[in-house]
Design a protein around this motif. Structure first.
Motif, PDB file in Angstrom:
ATOM      1  N   HIS A  85       0.825  -1.208   0.000  1.00  0.00           N
ATOM      2  CA  HIS A  85       0.000   0.000   0.000  1.00  0.00           C
ATOM      3  C   HIS A  85       0.866   1.268   0.000  1.00  0.00           C
ATOM      4  CE1 HIS A  85      -4.252  -0.787  -0.105  1.00  0.00           C
ATOM      5  NE2 HIS A  85      -4.103  -1.838   0.687  1.00  0.00           N
ATOM      6  N   ALA A  94       1.425   2.177  -3.418  1.00  0.00           N
ATOM      7  CA  ALA A  94       0.189   2.371  -4.171  1.00  0.00           C
ATOM      8  C   ALA A  94      -0.305   3.806  -4.015  1.00  0.00           C
ATOM      9  CB  ALA A  94      -0.872   1.384  -3.711  1.00  0.00           C
ATOM     10  N   GLU A  95       0.589   4.682  -3.601  1.00  0.00           N
ATOM     11  CA  GLU A  95       0.293   6.105  -3.480  1.00  0.00           C
ATOM     12  C   GLU A  95       1.566   6.881  -3.766  1.00  0.00           C
ATOM     13  OE1 GLU A  95       0.845   6.912   1.262  1.00  0.00           O
ATOM     14  OE2 GLU A  95      -1.052   5.990   0.639  1.00  0.00           O
ATOM     15  N   ASN A  96       1.418   8.162  -3.981  1.00  0.00           N
ATOM     16  CA  ASN A  96       2.575   8.996  -4.311  1.00  0.00           C
ATOM     17  C   ASN A  96       3.299   9.390  -3.030  1.00  0.00           C
ATOM     18  OD1 ASN A  96       4.407  10.521  -5.736  1.00  0.00           O
ATOM     19  ND2 ASN A  96       3.075  12.321  -5.848  1.00  0.00           N
ATOM     20  N   ALA A 104      -3.748  -1.497 -10.287  1.00  0.00           N
ATOM     21  CA  ALA A 104      -3.809  -0.219 -11.010  1.00  0.00           C
ATOM     22  C   ALA A 104      -3.289   0.938 -10.172  1.00  0.00           C
ATOM     23  CB  ALA A 104      -5.248   0.051 -11.444  1.00  0.00           C
ATOM     24  N   ASP A 105      -3.248   0.756  -8.834  1.00  0.00           N
ATOM     25  CA  ASP A 105      -2.789   1.838  -7.955  1.00  0.00           C
ATOM     26  C   ASP A 105      -1.287   1.813  -7.717  1.00  0.00           C
ATOM     27  OD1 ASP A 105      -5.406   2.697  -7.688  1.00  0.00           O
ATOM     28  OD2 ASP A 105      -5.756   1.527  -5.860  1.00  0.00           O
ATOM     29  N   VAL A 106      -0.651   0.685  -7.978  1.00  0.00           N
ATOM     30  CA  VAL A 106       0.771   0.537  -7.657  1.00  0.00           C
ATOM     31  C   VAL A 106       1.597   1.441  -8.573  1.00  0.00           C
ATOM     32  CG1 VAL A 106       2.717  -1.067  -7.587  1.00  0.00           C
ATOM     33  CG2 VAL A 106       0.464  -1.792  -6.760  1.00  0.00           C
ATOM     34  N   GLN A 107       2.438   2.269  -7.980  1.00  0.00           N
ATOM     35  CA  GLN A 107       3.178   3.288  -8.724  1.00  0.00           C
ATOM     36  C   GLN A 107       4.683   3.055  -8.763  1.00  0.00           C
ATOM     37  OE1 GLN A 107       2.053   7.315  -7.563  1.00  0.00           O
ATOM     38  NE2 GLN A 107       0.064   6.590  -6.828  1.00  0.00           N
ATOM     39  N   ARG A 143      -4.614  -2.893  -5.074  1.00  0.00           N
ATOM     40  CA  ARG A 143      -5.083  -2.908  -6.460  1.00  0.00           C
ATOM     41  C   ARG A 143      -3.900  -2.642  -7.388  1.00  0.00           C
ATOM     42  NH1 ARG A 143      -8.872  -0.527  -3.262  1.00  0.00           N
ATOM     43  NH2 ARG A 143     -10.978  -1.411  -3.370  1.00  0.00           N
TER      44      ARG A 143
END
Length: 609
Positions: free
Chosen positions: A477, A480-482, A525-528, A523
């Motif tokens: 997680h 999964a965010e910037n 699609a959220d992994v950055q 998710r």
């Protein structure tokens, strides 16, 4: 093992071979016994005995891996009576008689918390239908008897004068949330009668019952907000001492013994305060006296003989060791009985941690242990690996971790974070992550990373997050965010809390339900950021299917993760025979990300020219 002098990169083989583990220390009729796990070529878990007359030797059958699977995490895997070793292996309960080379199968099933009763062995037996406290005659002449049954969970069968005590908690609870202490009349080869609940309930965790030498039942309860010792005076529970610390470990396993009784009436207890654990002596009037020891981490296995306490202790510069602590006089004496023997590491210099406190947005303080690169100057600046511990009710502890040293010897700093939900800070702190999992734990780890970046300790673009089990969920997680992390390593990771609640062993289903409702599933699609997934194919706690599905989804989105699947390895990768491969993969992952960032930076410079 004290370490100093040699400065060099710690090899994978050395890091794994040095990670000898001691557990389940207990006093027997003829000495001290413990479990000894040896990774590498000597891999396996044996029962070891120490006697003053002939020292240390293995007493369990050769090539016989002593380990319990009760409640998924085990505990109480052996007991010794009249020279006979009772122990648990994968498929059942075994007996190994004196001068016999072959263990005898007593009963198939899932057993743990083996305890010597009145002429018989007591144990917890688990099935999908619930738990039982059972008794087996030492002679083997009679069949196994069931003493207590529950559709939920049972533990700590502890015989006293004409009575039996035990713990119980429902299938809707974890034992650190709601656990009860019960007692009933008991006699060997008979049953239990007139059971009575003495402590515990929906808002109280009462654990580790023991009968004192005065015939009184003692236990540890967190009714004050901290796990502290109590005694039952016949009418009510009364506090033995008031301590702003945890006098019990979070009960992931059965068989913990966090306190014991000296024969002069004093009580010895382990106290955890944040990442530090210490030994104290409680006088009969409740006065708490600290014991000066060279250890900052003590496992919840005390074995008392007379005025001597045996323990498993370690520190940032001393690997876990079994030691005798003589508490008879004013001068405390320590004798080491067993420690890892690895000549190559005796001269190795190690990184020692400093405590870092960072204030987060809510005003809370987050504590972290910062291990700088080995031999770093006081103004060090380095790539950083932030580690989110498993549990998430576990905690970072001040003890020598050779796998952390593997990275610090290669120029990384390693940072362990006691995020919200950790043990060592009281019940309220421990419960506060419920419904916030994947949110507040991520924020705490990110706040520590941002602090290290803002103070110039961490190199921008070279800050990584790593976690195992519940910590793996946190790590995923976090990318999964910037945020501040350039990449993540997730070992034995939980991916989807809702699906995990359906597949996790019955012991932990309540935990999955209480933790959930926060960030939800990871998710793809959220992994950055780049991800390394390490998982054992035989993992029964966090099943591999969720990790495979995440890897496939990431690949379909053009973010193919690095994946290392370990055949026949369970949930504990770090103690498996593939631990070295996992370390190698993790190091390669970080170096690859760093090299990619350097190449991109070089390309940008060329473009500007």
């Amino acid at each position: 093992m004290r370490v100093a002098h040699r400065t060099a990169e710690l090899s994978v083989d050395d890091a794994v071979r040095a990670s000898v583990s001691y557990d389940q220390l207990r006093a027997g009729e003829d000495g001290l016994y413990w479990l000894e796990s040896r990774p590498g070529a000597d891999r396996g878990t044996t029962v070891t005995r120490w006697r003053a007359s002939d020292g240390k030797r293995d007493v369990s059958p050769k090539n016989f891996d002593v380990a319990s699977r009760v409640h998924a995490y085990g505990g109480g895997s052996f007991a010794v009576a009249a020279g006979t070793l009772w122990c648990v292996a994968g498929d059942g309960l075994y007996r190994s008689r004196p001068r016999s080379n072959e263990p005898e199968l007593v009963s198939r099933g899932c057993f743990g918390d083996l305890t010597i009763g009145d002429g018989e062995l007591l144990a917890v037996r688990e099935s999908e239908q619930g738990d039982q406290l059972v008794a087996v005659s030492f002679t083997g002449a009679s069949q196994m008897r069931t003493l207590v049954s529950s559709p939920g969970f049972l533990g700590a069968p502890r015989p006293g004068p004409g009575r039996l005590a035990w713990t119980a908690w429902s299938e809707r609870d974890m034992p650190w949330d709601a656990c009860e202490v019960w007692t009933a009349s008991y006699s060997g080869h008979g049953g239990v009668e007139n059971p009575v609940k003495l402590a515990g309930g929906p808002e109280e965790s009462a654990v580790e019952p023991q009968w004192g030498p005065d015939g009184v039942l003692y236990f540890v309860s967190d009714r004050s907000g901290w796990w502290n010792p109590y005694r039952w005076n016949g009418l009510e529970a009364e506090a033995v001492a008031s301590i702003a610390g945890e006098c019990a470990a979070e009960p992931w396993e059965l068989g913990y013994t966090s306190y014991g009784f000296l024969d002069d009436g004093r009580i010895v207890a382990i106290v955890q305060e944040g990442p530090r654990q210490r030994l104290v002596v409680i006088e009969p009037d409740g006065t708490v006296c600290p014991v000066d020891l060279p250890y900052t981490s003590i496992k919840p296995y005390l074995a008392i003989q007379g005025t001597t306490a045996a323990l498993i202790g370690s520190s940032p510069t001393a690997a876990p060791q079994v030691a005798l602590v003589d508490l008879a006089g004013a001068d405390v004496r320590v004798e080491v009985l067993a420690r890892p023997e690895h000549a190559e590491l005796d001269r190795t210099r190690v990184s020692t941690p400093t405590e870092l406190r960072v204030r987060v947005a809510s005003g809370r303080e987050v504590l972290a242990l910062v291990y700088p690169p080995t031999d770093a100057a006081s103004d060090w600046r380095a790539p950083v690996i932030v580690r989110a511990h498993p549990g998430p009710t576990a905690s970072c502890l001040l003890r020598l971790d050779w796998q952390a040293q593997f990275f610090t010897s290669r120029g990384f700093a390693v940072v362990d974070v006691d995020y919200l939900g950790s043990t060592g800070y009281g019940r309220v702190f421990r419960e506060s992550l419920y419904g916030r999992w994947g949110l507040d734990d991520v924020d705490d780890c990110a706040a520590v990373a941002v602090h290290l970046l803002s103070t110039g300790r961490a190199v921008p673009g070279q800050v990584f997050i790593r976690g195992a089990s519940a910590g793996g969920y946190t790590a995923l997680h976090a990318v999964a965010e910037n945020g501040p992390f350039a990449a993540a390593t997730a070992v034995s990771a939980i991916v989807d809390p809702d699906r995990w609640a359906q597949t996790v062993p019955r012991f932990q289903r309540a935990h999955a339900m209480r933790l959930g409702g926060g960030a939800g599933p990871v998710r793809a699609a959220d992994v950055q950021r780049p991800v390394l997934l390490i998982h054992g194919t035989a993992d029964e706690v966090a099943v591999i299917e969720d990790v495979r599905e995440l890897a496939e989804e990431l690949t379909s989105l053009g973010m193919a993760p690095e994946v290392l699947l370990l055949p026949d390895v369970g949930h504990y990768v770090a103690t498996s025979d593939r631990a070295g491969a996992a370390l190698d993969a993790e190091l390669t992952h970080y170096r690859s990300v760093m090299a990619g960032a350097a190449n991109n930076q070089e390309g940008l410079h060329r473009g500007k020219r």
